[in-house]
Design a protein around this motif. Structure first.
Motif, PDB file in Angstrom:
ATOM      1  N   TRP A   1     -30.461 -20.823  42.988  1.00 43.66           N
ATOM      2  CA  TRP A   1     -31.606 -20.452  42.168  1.00 43.66           C
ATOM      3  C   TRP A   1     -31.265 -20.618  40.687  1.00 43.66           C
ATOM      4  O   TRP A   1     -30.119 -20.438  40.282  1.00 43.66           O
TER       5      TRP A   1
ATOM      6  N   TRP B   1     -45.903 -28.788  49.071  1.00 37.25           N
ATOM      7  CA  TRP B   1     -46.505 -27.614  49.692  1.00 37.25           C
ATOM      8  C   TRP B   1     -46.906 -26.647  48.590  1.00 37.25           C
ATOM      9  O   TRP B   1     -46.174 -26.488  47.607  1.00 37.25           O
TER      10      TRP B   1
ATOM     11  N   LEU C   1     -41.069 -10.840  45.219  1.00 38.05           N
ATOM     12  CA  LEU C   1     -41.056 -12.282  45.053  1.00 38.05           C
ATOM     13  C   LEU C   1     -42.308 -12.901  45.672  1.00 38.05           C
ATOM     14  O   LEU C   1     -42.805 -12.433  46.697  1.00 38.05           O
TER      15      LEU C   1
ATOM     16  N   ASP D   1     -34.736 -26.781  57.349  1.00 32.35           N
ATOM     17  CA  ASP D   1     -35.339 -25.457  57.187  1.00 32.35           C
ATOM     18  C   ASP D   1     -35.820 -25.333  55.748  1.00 32.35           C
ATOM     19  O   ASP D   1     -35.635 -26.256  54.940  1.00 32.35           O
ATOM     20  N   TYR D   2     -36.415 -24.183  55.448  1.00 34.07           N
ATOM     21  CA  TYR D   2     -37.057 -24.037  54.146  1.00 34.07           C
ATOM     22  C   TYR D   2     -36.671 -22.716  53.507  1.00 34.07           C
ATOM     23  O   TYR D   2     -37.521 -21.850  53.254  1.00 34.07           O
ATOM     24  N   PHE D   3     -35.387 -22.525  53.287  1.00 34.69           N
ATOM     25  CA  PHE D   3     -34.906 -21.395  52.518  1.00 34.69           C
ATOM     26  C   PHE D   3     -34.241 -21.934  51.264  1.00 34.69           C
ATOM     27  O   PHE D   3     -34.042 -23.144  51.115  1.00 34.69           O
ATOM     28  N   PHE D   4     -33.879 -21.024  50.349  1.00 35.74           N
ATOM     29  CA  PHE D   4     -33.394 -21.432  49.036  1.00 35.74           C
ATOM     30  C   PHE D   4     -31.995 -20.889  48.800  1.00 35.74           C
ATOM     31  O   PHE D   4     -31.781 -19.675  48.786  1.00 35.74           O
ATOM     32  N   ASP D   5     -31.040 -21.784  48.615  1.00 40.73           N
ATOM     33  CA  ASP D   5     -29.645 -21.356  48.513  1.00 40.73           C
ATOM     34  C   ASP D   5     -29.117 -21.319  47.085  1.00 40.73           C
ATOM     35  O   ASP D   5     -28.120 -20.646  46.818  1.00 40.73           O
TER      36      ASP D   5
ATOM     37  N   ILE E   1     -40.744 -19.996  42.659  1.00 40.20           N
ATOM     38  CA  ILE E   1     -41.010 -18.640  43.126  1.00 40.20           C
ATOM     39  C   ILE E   1     -41.187 -17.787  41.876  1.00 40.20           C
ATOM     40  O   ILE E   1     -40.483 -17.979  40.881  1.00 40.20           O
TER      41      ILE E   1
ATOM     42  N   TRP F   1     -43.675 -16.841  46.633  1.00 38.97           N
ATOM     43  CA  TRP F   1     -43.470 -18.290  46.663  1.00 38.97           C
ATOM     44  C   TRP F   1     -44.720 -19.005  46.143  1.00 38.97           C
ATOM     45  O   TRP F   1     -45.850 -18.631  46.471  1.00 38.97           O
TER      46      TRP F   1
END
Lengths: 107, 121
Positions: free
Chosen positions: B111, B60, B47, B105-109, B39, B49
């Motif tokens: 970084w 992706w 932000l 799912d496709y979130f980011f925990d 990102i 992606w």
């Protein structure tokens, strides 16, 4: 592509206030919506995933709601450390997108 | 614990190719369900992606940048590499890598700290 629109772009609030801001998707995304908090010079921090699930160790004053195209993030009692910028992100399709952000400033 | 760290050049010239490395710790990209994304964030802006690579080498890309991006993984080194071709001053940004937070799912925990890349001649 799914567009994510956040409103307002900024708001002024005081410690102790209830703060709510919104994120709107350009098409239905069910509950595939995530919220992040970012402070200046820092990486984003995950607050809420799947529209309403609180990430581990995130204070319970943060809550998320919504489904379909309209979502809200609520801070039930704004704390000094909550002054930051908040971003939504959809995870409905293979083209992930973030919203433009809402900056919470001190009144 | 899970940590990620970005590395790469701080300054690139227009038309050059940018190569960024994300070094992973506390997890492996050979584990089922794992993913690592990139990102970026231009100064003072939102932000954006860029790309996401999965444990099974599925990839992706942002449609807007797909023609310029390549994401790869080196499981033996536990690293993810992003290349972006034909850099332009508008690509000046802080680039973050992040860990996929769920296998469903496709979130980011988690970084990385981010690395600022400036594009200038």
């Amino acid at each position: 592509d799914i567009q994510m629109t956040q409103s307002p772009s900024s708001l002024s609030a005081s410690v102790g206030d209830i703060v709510t801001f919104t994120c709107r998707a350009s098409q239905s995304i069910s509950t595939y919506l995530n919220w992040y908090q970012q402070k200046p010079g820092k990486a984003p921090k995950l607050l809420i995933y799947a529209a309403s699930s609180l990430q581990s160790e995130v204070p319970s004053r943060f809550s998320g709601s919504g489904s379909g195209t309209d979502f809200t993030l609520t801070i039930s009692s704004l704390q000094p450390e909550d002054f930051a910028t908040y971003y939504c992100q959809h995870s409905y399709s293979s083209s992930l997108t973030f919203g433009g952000g809402t900056k919470v400033e001190m009144k | 614990q899970i940590t990620l760290k970005e590395s790469g050049p701080t300054l690139v010239k227009p038309t050059q190719t940018l190569t960024l490395t994300c070094s992973l710790s506390g997890f492996s990209l050979s584990t089922g369900g794992v993913g690592v994304g990139w990102i970026r964030q231009p100064p003072g802006k939102a932000l954006e992606w860029l790309a996401l690579i999965f444990w099974d080498d599925d990839k992706w890309y942002s449609p807007a940048l797909k023609s310029r991006l390549t994401i790869t993984k080196d499981t033996s080194k536990n690293q993810v590499v992003l290349t972006m071709t034909n850099m332009d001053p508008v690509d000046t940004a802080t680039y973050f890598c992040a860990h996929r937070g769920s296998s469903r799912d496709y979130f980011f925990d988690f970084w990385g700290q981010g690395t600022l890349v400036t594009v200038s001649s």
